[in-house]
Design a protein around this motif. Sequence first.
Motif, PDB file in Angstrom:
ATOM      1  N   HIS A   8      -9.051  -3.530  10.344  1.00 20.90           N
ATOM      2  CA  HIS A   8      -7.665  -3.868  10.017  1.00 20.90           C
ATOM      3  C   HIS A   8      -7.620  -5.057   9.065  1.00 20.90           C
ATOM      4  O   HIS A   8      -6.888  -5.046   8.063  1.00 20.90           O
ATOM      5  CB  HIS A   8      -6.900  -4.178  11.314  1.00 20.90           C
ATOM      6  CG  HIS A   8      -5.524  -4.719  11.098  1.00 20.90           C
ATOM      7  ND1 HIS A   8      -4.495  -3.958  10.587  1.00 20.90           N
ATOM      8  CD2 HIS A   8      -4.999  -5.956  11.332  1.00 20.90           C
ATOM      9  CE1 HIS A   8      -3.404  -4.696  10.509  1.00 20.90           C
ATOM     10  NE2 HIS A   8      -3.685  -5.912  10.945  1.00 20.90           N
ATOM     11  N   MET A   9      -8.401  -6.098   9.360  1.00 23.41           N
ATOM     12  CA  MET A   9      -8.431  -7.257   8.488  1.00 23.41           C
ATOM     13  C   MET A   9      -8.911  -6.901   7.082  1.00 23.41           C
ATOM     14  O   MET A   9      -8.359  -7.360   6.084  1.00 23.41           O
ATOM     15  CB  MET A   9      -9.331  -8.341   9.080  1.00 23.41           C
ATOM     16  CG  MET A   9      -8.787  -9.038  10.304  1.00 23.41           C
ATOM     17  SD  MET A   9      -7.260  -9.984   9.977  1.00 23.41           S
ATOM     18  CE  MET A   9      -6.032  -8.863  10.662  1.00 23.41           C
ATOM     19  N   ALA A  10      -9.947  -6.081   7.018  1.00 18.23           N
ATOM     20  CA  ALA A  10     -10.468  -5.679   5.707  1.00 18.23           C
ATOM     21  C   ALA A  10      -9.411  -4.925   4.914  1.00 18.23           C
ATOM     22  O   ALA A  10      -9.336  -5.032   3.687  1.00 18.23           O
ATOM     23  CB  ALA A  10     -11.711  -4.812   5.889  1.00 18.23           C
ATOM     24  N   ASN A  51     -12.612 -14.099   1.133  1.00 22.25           N
ATOM     25  CA  ASN A  51     -12.651 -15.380   0.419  1.00 22.25           C
ATOM     26  C   ASN A  51     -13.874 -15.539  -0.475  1.00 22.25           C
ATOM     27  O   ASN A  51     -13.903 -16.415  -1.337  1.00 22.25           O
ATOM     28  CB  ASN A  51     -12.634 -16.538   1.419  1.00 22.25           C
ATOM     29  CG  ASN A  51     -11.401 -16.544   2.277  1.00 22.25           C
ATOM     30  OD1 ASN A  51     -10.291 -16.393   1.780  1.00 22.25           O
ATOM     31  ND2 ASN A  51     -11.587 -16.703   3.578  1.00 22.25           N
ATOM     32  N   LEU A  52     -14.889 -14.728  -0.244  1.00 18.52           N
ATOM     33  CA  LEU A  52     -16.152 -14.936  -0.957  1.00 18.52           C
ATOM     34  C   LEU A  52     -16.016 -14.809  -2.477  1.00 18.52           C
ATOM     35  O   LEU A  52     -16.563 -15.645  -3.210  1.00 18.52           O
ATOM     36  CB  LEU A  52     -17.216 -13.983  -0.416  1.00 18.52           C
ATOM     37  CG  LEU A  52     -17.590 -14.178   1.062  1.00 18.52           C
ATOM     38  CD1 LEU A  52     -18.575 -13.093   1.512  1.00 18.52           C
ATOM     39  CD2 LEU A  52     -18.174 -15.560   1.306  1.00 18.52           C
ATOM     40  N   PRO A  53     -15.300 -13.801  -3.013  1.00 18.44           N
ATOM     41  CA  PRO A  53     -15.167 -13.728  -4.470  1.00 18.44           C
ATOM     42  C   PRO A  53     -14.474 -14.954  -5.059  1.00 18.44           C
ATOM     43  O   PRO A  53     -14.834 -15.406  -6.156  1.00 18.44           O
ATOM     44  CB  PRO A  53     -14.342 -12.456  -4.678  1.00 18.44           C
ATOM     45  CG  PRO A  53     -14.648 -11.609  -3.489  1.00 18.44           C
ATOM     46  CD  PRO A  53     -14.768 -12.585  -2.363  1.00 18.44           C
ATOM     47  N   MET A  54     -13.491 -15.510  -4.351  1.00 21.00           N
ATOM     48  CA  MET A  54     -12.842 -16.732  -4.829  1.00 21.00           C
ATOM     49  C   MET A  54     -13.835 -17.878  -4.864  1.00 21.00           C
ATOM     50  O   MET A  54     -13.927 -18.627  -5.848  1.00 21.00           O
ATOM     51  CB  MET A  54     -11.648 -17.077  -3.931  1.00 21.00           C
ATOM     52  CG  MET A  54     -10.911 -18.371  -4.298  1.00 21.00           C
ATOM     53  SD  MET A  54     -11.604 -19.869  -3.548  1.00 21.00           S
ATOM     54  CE  MET A  54     -11.111 -19.648  -1.832  1.00 21.00           C
ATOM     55  N   LEU A  55     -14.637 -18.026  -3.814  1.00 19.28           N
ATOM     56  CA  LEU A  55     -15.616 -19.108  -3.762  1.00 19.28           C
ATOM     57  C   LEU A  55     -16.689 -18.951  -4.826  1.00 19.28           C
ATOM     58  O   LEU A  55     -17.226 -19.945  -5.338  1.00 19.28           O
ATOM     59  CB  LEU A  55     -16.256 -19.153  -2.372  1.00 19.28           C
ATOM     60  CG  LEU A  55     -15.338 -19.568  -1.218  1.00 19.28           C
ATOM     61  CD1 LEU A  55     -16.041 -19.375   0.122  1.00 19.28           C
ATOM     62  CD2 LEU A  55     -14.878 -21.018  -1.367  1.00 19.28           C
ATOM     63  N   ALA A  70     -18.286  -6.347   9.970  1.00 25.02           N
ATOM     64  CA  ALA A  70     -17.651  -7.303   9.057  1.00 25.02           C
ATOM     65  C   ALA A  70     -18.672  -7.899   8.095  1.00 25.02           C
ATOM     66  O   ALA A  70     -18.397  -8.079   6.901  1.00 25.02           O
ATOM     67  CB  ALA A  70     -16.975  -8.407   9.860  1.00 25.02           C
ATOM     68  N   ARG A  71     -19.863  -8.183   8.608  1.00 32.99           N
ATOM     69  CA  ARG A  71     -20.924  -8.769   7.784  1.00 32.99           C
ATOM     70  C   ARG A  71     -21.329  -7.815   6.660  1.00 32.99           C
ATOM     71  O   ARG A  71     -21.468  -8.216   5.494  1.00 32.99           O
ATOM     72  CB  ARG A  71     -22.115  -9.094   8.690  1.00 32.99           C
ATOM     73  CG  ARG A  71     -23.176  -9.926   8.075  1.00 32.99           C
ATOM     74  CD  ARG A  71     -24.127 -10.477   9.135  1.00 32.99           C
ATOM     75  NE  ARG A  71     -24.823  -9.444   9.897  1.00 32.99           N
ATOM     76  CZ  ARG A  71     -24.631  -9.217  11.195  1.00 32.99           C
ATOM     77  NH1 ARG A  71     -23.742  -9.915  11.880  1.00 32.99           N
ATOM     78  NH2 ARG A  71     -25.307  -8.277  11.829  1.00 32.99           N
ATOM     79  N   ARG A  72     -21.500  -6.548   6.993  1.00 32.91           N
ATOM     80  CA  ARG A  72     -21.876  -5.558   5.970  1.00 32.91           C
ATOM     81  C   ARG A  72     -20.767  -5.390   4.942  1.00 32.91           C
ATOM     82  O   ARG A  72     -21.025  -5.283   3.725  1.00 32.91           O
ATOM     83  CB  ARG A  72     -22.199  -4.221   6.626  1.00 32.91           C
ATOM     84  CG  ARG A  72     -23.560  -4.202   7.331  1.00 32.91           C
ATOM     85  CD  ARG A  72     -23.958  -2.805   7.769  1.00 32.91           C
ATOM     86  NE  ARG A  72     -23.288  -2.379   8.997  1.00 32.91           N
ATOM     87  CZ  ARG A  72     -22.305  -1.496   9.061  1.00 32.91           C
ATOM     88  NH1 ARG A  72     -21.872  -0.907   7.956  1.00 32.91           N
ATOM     89  NH2 ARG A  72     -21.770  -1.173  10.219  1.00 32.91           N
ATOM     90  N   ALA A  75     -20.708  -8.502   2.592  1.00 34.66           N
ATOM     91  CA  ALA A  75     -21.799  -8.454   1.611  1.00 34.66           C
ATOM     92  C   ALA A  75     -21.530  -7.390   0.557  1.00 34.66           C
ATOM     93  O   ALA A  75     -21.826  -7.582  -0.632  1.00 34.66           O
ATOM     94  CB  ALA A  75     -23.122  -8.193   2.320  1.00 34.66           C
ATOM     95  N   GLY A  76     -20.960  -6.271   0.983  1.00 31.08           N
ATOM     96  CA  GLY A  76     -20.713  -5.168   0.058  1.00 31.08           C
ATOM     97  C   GLY A  76     -19.685  -5.485  -1.000  1.00 31.08           C
ATOM     98  O   GLY A  76     -19.835  -5.092  -2.166  1.00 31.08           O
ATOM     99  N   ILE A  77     -18.615  -6.193  -0.641  1.00 29.35           N
ATOM    100  CA  ILE A  77     -17.561  -6.464  -1.629  1.00 29.35           C
ATOM    101  C   ILE A  77     -17.867  -7.677  -2.494  1.00 29.35           C
ATOM    102  O   ILE A  77     -17.264  -7.848  -3.555  1.00 29.35           O
ATOM    103  CB  ILE A  77     -16.184  -6.648  -0.966  1.00 29.35           C
ATOM    104  CG1 ILE A  77     -16.151  -7.913  -0.086  1.00 29.35           C
ATOM    105  CG2 ILE A  77     -15.776  -5.403  -0.170  1.00 29.35           C
ATOM    106  CD1 ILE A  77     -14.753  -8.271   0.398  1.00 29.35           C
TER     107      ILE A  77
END
Length: 245
Positions: A8-10, A51-55, A70-72, A75-77
């Motif tokens: 849901h969060m994704a 948030n990772l792409p922003m960081l 969630a971890r996979r 990493a994938g996106i």
Amino acid sequence: MEEDYYRHMADIQARHWWYEGRRRILESMICRLNLPASASILEVGCGTGANLPMLQKFGAVAGVEPHEWARRHAAGISGCDVRDGMLPGKIPFSGSYDLACAFDVIEHVDQDLESLRALYRLTKPGGHALFTVPAWRFLWSQHDVINHHKRRYSLDEFRSLLKQAGFSIEFISYYNFWLFPVVALVRIIKNAMKIDGRPDMTRPGNPLINALLARIFASERFLLNSCRLPFGVSIVALCRKETSS
């Protein structure tokens, strides 16, 4: 947390007004730091990775997330190195970082002070840490229960924890200020009438309303560049690890 929760969060994190507004605010705060071009950045509790792409705009990013799906997905996106781990004691990276981040994570852990101390150890001397947590106990609602929160903080409580962990606080403020009256009223009414209802974070409905709310929320980044806000749904804190530590 359950896999359905993370799916849901994704599904909503890239579009929901709250996540988008928060990302813009956090990006604005990181822009203040004048990080080195090759900055090392760690997000602990990165969830599904929104948030990772922003960081990644600011340096080389790694993530820590205990949930396998969630971890996979994270990493994938993002293409980041996202490893299994959990605060306070299970951090799968050695070394220290120019910027350590935990966005709405500390309220989930039993040992909040020990978790902040772990993040202090992960921060380079002279480096920074950036945190967000939910604010005000009276706002506790079904939203907190569904999201497995253990607490909400006052500004003084969170400031005290950060200092006990060893951080020098460069900036701390409430945020989600403009929409605070609406959120507070809805939660007070639901709690008084014992209405569970749906969690706050549901799929965006009308895209125009969603975009408007994102713009309203994100506009607080201009206020936070020059002042501290007197109240809000959440707290944001920018900290530093002194070079003498």
